[in-house]
Design a protein around this motif. Structure first.
Motif: not given
Length: 614
Positions: A32-43, A85-93
């Protein structure tokens, strides 16, 4: 009987269910932390796109600088790539975490269902429980797999856009934000109504699942009584009602989304007019106006998503509450804190002054029952319907709550619930697993699974070899008919053993009991529903199974228990007489009347069968 449980969610219950739901994700904090990090970067990257468009527009129309245009376009492509890229990471996690949490929830719910006592199932229908295990947990998955961090992503996006537009032009920003309070208030009202409708829809869907489960499990009865249209109408009514309620919720959501979109585009039209005047006055560049409109467009999706997610949370809260209602049901029968393993038993069973009632508000079913069974003895329990025979044998393996606290009906003082002891061990002081491992039950209707014959027999003892399975089948008079099946022991017998005859199903159940090799055996009218030929084969198998074991027999046909070592006669929950068949027949008592009636009924049935065959 309670057919379903309907729970109306209050806002407090709603919040509690959501909090408990979120706590299920704790084991996956790292993901969840990694997904949150991806979310912040993609946002953040997403928020930079309109600003890059502003630079492109101004480079062309204001500065007329080709080199600046090239640099800005490269920057724009980098921002878009980073967002993807980071949107994909968020969705995957998030999909991984959501799927795992729901899988864990289903396993936890199923494990809890296995731990609940039979009295829980006496009050509920299987279809409703199946609905909670499937459709309600699916509602939960949609929230945990995508909506949870998407909510925060959209919240950050909305906050970021508001800050940026205030910096760009606070006057235009205030025009846009004027519709925000209206959208928020409407969204909350719609969400609460959606929650109630969604819960009602889930309850209706649970009712439809009940009808489906009952119909499929009793298809022979449905067809025999030509009730297909009735069942279709019953199922159709439940499905239609669920659809209407769910459609009402979706209609509310659609109305809210349309109203929100209208308000936003009206605000954009006003901004376009006011912003155009700002450009004409020289207080705003064309790129600034374009980027402002881009940011307003970016608000549309997140605001709509927030409304949808709010509705999803409300629906998931309803489903979660139904799941947690089952999880919060405590097992009524648990091992004592100091419970110990029952040592290998000889089979001495003693019942002392046993009282029992199914619920505090109901009458006693057993009233001071006492009996003793010596190792290897066969004890028959007989009596009229409702005398308490099945209840008595159900208490031996502790299928129902301990009776020690049961009080005598109509008495002002409490009386001991009595005790059941095996080889001197009180059954409430030993572990239930070791207690039930010493027993086997052959019921009136054999409960078989839809797999192979081998799997059904092997259910009696984990890890049994093929040789042991075949030996058990031979003992149960089942080997010959099993070998005649298309694939022998690997033949699929269908749901509840539908491909086998009644006598064959019963012999498979006996083989399963033989494989378990219990010291105590309970036969609950194991031959009452069979024809004469099948009964002879089953009775021969039972005689082999009973040899050397302490056996309790509940018999509808009293002519089958003449050789029992002891016959216990129950009437209205009390032992009214006991002795051997000869001793009881020598008196003018209840047993003699029951036996005479049973003998006459069997004689009449035999004459009817002979007449039909002749």
């Amino acid at each position: 009987m309670e057919h379903s449980t309907s729970t109306t969610l209050s806002p407090q219950t709603d919040r509690t269910a959501v909090r408990r739901l979120l706590r299920l994700a704790r084991p996956y904090t790292r993901q969840l932390v990694l997904a949150a990090l991806c979310m912040v970067i993609s946002t953040v990257s997403f928020l930079a796109i309109p600003y890059a468009f502003r630079l492109v527009t101004d480079a062309v129309f204001v500065h007329h600088d080709a080199s600046q245009l090239n640099r800005v376009v490269v920057l724009l492509l980098a921002v878009v790539f980073s967002t993807a890229v980071f949107g994909f990471g968020r969705g995957y996690l998030l999909n991984y975490v959501g799927g795992r949490v729901v899988a864990d929830l289903r396993l936890r719910l199923y494990r809890h269902l296995l731990d609940l006592p039979l009295v829980f199932y006496d009050k509920r229908r299987a279809g409703d429980l199946i609905s909670r295990l499937t459709s309600d947990t699916t509602l939960v998955q949609s929230v945990l797999s995508d909506d949870l961090l998407t909510f925060f992503q959209n919240l950050i996006t909305v906050t970021g856009v508001v800050v940026v537009v205030l910096i760009l032009d606070w006057r235009l920003a205030l025009i846009t934000l004027a519709v925000a309070p209206l959208i928020a208030v409407t969204g909350i009202a719609v969400g609460r109504r959606t929650r109630r409708l969604s819960q009602q829809a889930q309850e209706q869907l649970g009712g439809a699942t009940v009808v489906l489960e009952e119909t499929l499990s009793a298809m022979r009865v449905v067809k025999a009584f030509v009730r297909e249209r009735f069942e279709m109408a019953r199922y159709g009514s439940a499905v239609e009602q669920s659809f209407r309620i769910e459609f009402s919720a979706e209609r509310l959501q659609s109305f809210f989304q349309s109203a929100m979109m209208t308000a936003i585009f009206v605000a954009m039209a006003v901004v376009l007019w006011a912003g155009g005047r700002e450009v004409l006055a020289g207080r705003l560049t064309p790129g600034g106006l374009i980027s402002f409109l881009f940011y307003l467009t970016m608000l549309t999706g997140p605001l709509q998503n927030l409304a949808n997610i709010y509705g999803s949370f409300q629906r998931a809260a309803g489903g979660a509450a139904r799941v947690f209602e089952v999880l919060d049901t405590p097992p009524a029968i648990v091992d004592a804190p100091d419970a110990y393993e029952l040592p290998p038993v000889r089979g001495h069973v003693e019942v002392r002054d046993l009282w029992f009632r199914y619920a505090p508000e109901t009458a006693n079913v057993l009233c001071g029952v006492s009996l003793v069974a010596q190792p290897g003895e066969t004890v028959a329990i007989v009596g009229p319907s409702g005398a308490g025979k099945t209840t008595l044998v159900s208490l031996l393996p502790r299928f129902y709550e301990d009776t020690r606290k049961v009080t005598q009906a109509g008495s002002a003082r409490g009386v001991p619930g009595g005790a059941i002891c095996i080889d001197g061990h009180d059954i409430t002081r030993v572990t239930m697993d070791s207690l039930r491992a010493a027993m086997a039950i052959v019921p009136q209707e054999a409960s078989l699974f839809g797999g192979t014959v081998r799997e059904n027999i092997a259910y009696g003892r984990e890890g049994a070899t093929q040789k042991e399975i075949e030996l058990a089948a031979r003992t149960a008079n089942a080997h010959d008919f099993i070998q005649a099946l298309p694939y022998g022991y690997d033949s699929i017998i269908g749901d509840r053993g539908v491909k086998l005859s009644g006598g064959q199903r019963q012999r498979v159940a006996i083989a399963r009991a033989v494989l378990k090799n219990p010291r105590i055996l309970i036969l609950d009218e194991a031959t009452s529903s069979l024809d004469n030929e099948s009964e002879a084969l089953v009775q021969e198998a039972l005689d082999r199974l009973m040899k050397g074991r302490t056996t309790f027999v509940i018999a509808h046909r009293l002519t089958t228990i003449q050789n029992a070592d002891r016959i216990i006669v129950l009437d209205s929950g009390r032992v009214v007489e006991q002795g051997t068949h000869a001793e009881l027949m020598a008196r003018d008592t209840l047993y003699r009347r029951l036996y005479t009636r049973s003998f006459e009924e069997e004689l009449e049935i035999s004459e009817q069968q002979r007449a039909a065959s002749g």
